[in-house]
Design a protein around this motif. Sequence first.
Motif, short mmCIF file in Angstrom:
data_model
loop_
_atom_site.label_atom_id
_atom_site.label_comp_id
_atom_site.label_asym_id
_atom_site.label_seq_id
_atom_site.Cartn_x
_atom_site.Cartn_y
_atom_site.Cartn_z
N LEU A 120 0.83 -1.20 0.00
CA LEU A 120 0.00 0.00 0.00
C LEU A 120 0.87 1.26 0.00
O LEU A 120 0.65 2.19 -0.77
CB LEU A 120 -0.86 -0.02 1.26
CG LEU A 120 -2.28 0.50 1.18
CD1 LEU A 120 -3.01 -0.05 -0.01
CD2 LEU A 120 -3.01 0.18 2.47
N VAL A 142 -6.74 4.17 5.65
CA VAL A 142 -7.09 2.75 5.59
C VAL A 142 -6.98 2.13 6.98
O VAL A 142 -7.88 1.42 7.44
CB VAL A 142 -6.18 2.00 4.58
CG1 VAL A 142 -6.46 0.50 4.63
CG2 VAL A 142 -6.40 2.53 3.18
N ARG A 145 -9.94 3.18 9.26
CA ARG A 145 -11.17 2.44 9.03
C ARG A 145 -11.09 1.04 9.63
O ARG A 145 -12.06 0.53 10.19
CB ARG A 145 -11.45 2.34 7.54
CG ARG A 145 -12.01 3.61 6.94
CD ARG A 145 -11.92 3.50 5.43
NE ARG A 145 -12.67 4.52 4.73
CZ ARG A 145 -12.25 5.75 4.50
NH1 ARG A 145 -11.08 6.14 4.99
NH2 ARG A 145 -12.99 6.59 3.82
N ILE A 218 -14.81 -0.13 4.48
CA ILE A 218 -14.29 -0.27 3.12
C ILE A 218 -15.16 -1.30 2.40
O ILE A 218 -15.30 -2.43 2.86
CB ILE A 218 -12.82 -0.71 3.17
CG1 ILE A 218 -11.98 0.46 3.69
CG2 ILE A 218 -12.35 -1.15 1.80
CD1 ILE A 218 -10.55 0.11 3.99
N PRO A 219 -15.78 -0.91 1.28
CA PRO A 219 -16.69 -1.83 0.59
C PRO A 219 -15.97 -3.07 0.09
O PRO A 219 -14.87 -2.99 -0.43
CB PRO A 219 -17.22 -1.00 -0.59
CG PRO A 219 -16.89 0.41 -0.25
CD PRO A 219 -15.68 0.38 0.59
N ARG A 220 -16.60 -4.21 0.28
CA ARG A 220 -16.05 -5.47 -0.22
C ARG A 220 -17.10 -6.21 -1.01
O ARG A 220 -18.25 -6.15 -0.69
CB ARG A 220 -15.59 -6.37 0.94
CG ARG A 220 -14.46 -5.76 1.65
CD ARG A 220 -13.95 -6.62 2.79
NE ARG A 220 -13.18 -5.77 3.68
CZ ARG A 220 -11.95 -5.35 3.42
NH1 ARG A 220 -11.35 -5.73 2.33
NH2 ARG A 220 -11.32 -4.56 4.26
N PHE B 103 -5.62 1.14 -3.72
CA PHE B 103 -6.00 1.77 -2.46
C PHE B 103 -7.41 1.30 -2.12
O PHE B 103 -8.36 1.66 -2.83
CB PHE B 103 -5.92 3.29 -2.58
CG PHE B 103 -4.60 3.77 -3.16
CD1 PHE B 103 -3.40 3.27 -2.66
CD2 PHE B 103 -4.56 4.68 -4.20
CE1 PHE B 103 -2.18 3.69 -3.19
CE2 PHE B 103 -3.35 5.10 -4.73
CZ PHE B 103 -2.16 4.60 -4.23
N PRO B 104 -7.58 0.50 -1.07
CA PRO B 104 -8.87 -0.19 -0.86
C PRO B 104 -10.01 0.76 -0.47
O PRO B 104 -11.17 0.39 -0.62
CB PRO B 104 -8.56 -1.17 0.29
CG PRO B 104 -7.40 -0.57 0.99
CD PRO B 104 -6.59 0.16 -0.04
N HIS B 105 -9.65 1.96 -0.01
CA HIS B 105 -10.70 2.87 0.46
C HIS B 105 -11.14 3.84 -0.63
O HIS B 105 -11.88 4.77 -0.36
CB HIS B 105 -10.21 3.64 1.68
CG HIS B 105 -8.98 4.48 1.42
ND1 HIS B 105 -7.88 4.01 0.75
CD2 HIS B 105 -8.68 5.76 1.75
CE1 HIS B 105 -6.96 4.95 0.67
NE2 HIS B 105 -7.43 6.03 1.27
N TYR B 147 -15.27 -0.56 -5.72
CA TYR B 147 -14.09 -0.54 -4.87
C TYR B 147 -13.25 -1.79 -5.15
O TYR B 147 -13.79 -2.80 -5.60
CB TYR B 147 -14.50 -0.46 -3.40
CG TYR B 147 -14.94 0.92 -3.00
CD1 TYR B 147 -16.20 1.39 -3.36
CD2 TYR B 147 -14.10 1.77 -2.30
CE1 TYR B 147 -16.60 2.68 -3.03
CE2 TYR B 147 -14.49 3.06 -1.95
CZ TYR B 147 -15.74 3.50 -2.33
OH TYR B 147 -16.13 4.77 -2.01
N GLY B 149 -12.15 -4.12 -3.40
CA GLY B 149 -12.67 -5.34 -2.79
C GLY B 149 -13.85 -5.94 -3.52
O GLY B 149 -14.23 -7.08 -3.26
#
Lengths: 220, 255
Positions: A120, A142, A145, A218-220, B103-105, B147, B149
């Motif tokens: 990251l 990140v 969150r 954080i959307p998954r 960047f996951p966010h 996103y 994810g």
Amino acid sequence: MDYDFNFAAVWRDFDLLLSGLGLGLFLAVVSIAIGCLIGLLAAFGMLSRHSPVRWVSTAYVSAIRNTPILVLILFTYFALPQFGLRLGKIESFIVTLAIYSGAYLTEVFRSGLVALPTGLREAGLTIGLTEFRTKILITIPVMFRNVLPALGNNFISLFKDTSLAAAIAVPELTFYARKINVETFRVIETWLVASLMYVLACSIIAALLRQVEARLAIPR
Amino acid sequence: MTAPVLEIRNLHKRFGQVEVLKGIDLTMQMGDVVSLIGSSGSGKTTLLRCVNLLEDYEEGMVAVAGEQIGYTERNGRRVRLREREIARQRAMTGMAFQHFNLFPHMSAIRNVMLGLVKTRKMAKDEAYATAESWLERVGMADRKDHYPGQLSGGQQQRVAIARAIAMNPQLMLFDEVTSALDPELVSEVLAVIKGLVADGMTMLLVTHEMQFAHDVSNKVVFMQDGRIGEEGPPDQLFYNPKSERLAAFLKSSKF
């Protein structure tokens, strides 16, 4: 037990209890905000390349975590003036609570930072961001969150710790409850109402925090 | 004559006592596509990471477009450049990673926009349009608000490639970009890279996809124990290896 419940005395001063609850919330919010800044700095300090920085951060965390919070509160308020640092009751308490929560949040943030994939940071660097901006734009948001649930738990326990401010006569909920108790001798009613107010406030805070967590997740 | 896009001379890199790069020389001109192959531990990823200074190097030099990366000479001594300078130099190259590292966010399009806005100082709407057109290019325009994810590995990697090339780098670095993908997702990523090759993009790739390396490269470099074991045009290396080591490596890679 043959006891005549009489809440009238408590209701008469209910606005005092409410204002005390409000002050407690204010103290917790301000303290955790400052505590977050301290915790973030100390967390990066613990992960620093420079051993003196690591040493100072570690010393701070272990010193604070191994001292009872009531002792910290009394020390800041009564002992520091002897060294020429005189703070008002509320300021003194906020300083104590911020330093106290900062120590616990250091651990929260440190583990949050360690858990991030190293890629990251590298991805931020490869698009031309400096180390600092990579932290501000990527790693800290990140991490933040990810640790939000732990942060919420810390906030609730911090809010309950504001009751200890009564020890230095900060006029929050417990302080007023004690005052009403002494003036009316309605012991059961007073502490019952005060306890319920804490329970209710904590439940509402917890529900609100879950909302915030869901929104920021954080959307998954 | 303009400076080569990439010039590496006598590059040495150590991790503590272990020397992982023992004197690498490599020159790339504009439009070159060079593949680094070799067994793990041979130093190919480390070499790639020295080009954008994700790894410091101890000796020799790496220059992109004639500019030495990471270090300068001052009073006869080698000094590391300041953070800001290094950040600027890193943006001269783009990189795609094995594990995507999105960047996951941030949504896909915000991933692509970030460098454009923060590093290239583009206005938001211009950055949005640029990012959108690159996502279109890698076939991800319809997923721009997803996103990371919510995307498959192949989709994430395509967004990551768009994020890197949107910055308009002079050289693209690909670090085993298909190694973490399910087999059926590999081809969609390779197709994107082939398209970029057709556009004339200069790129340096570390890859285990031998057929792909053979098809797209104009030069292949076989790394062996921190040195260049053998290098040359793909046909020569793959069909006519000089060394035993390379022949054995190719056999084990099922080429």
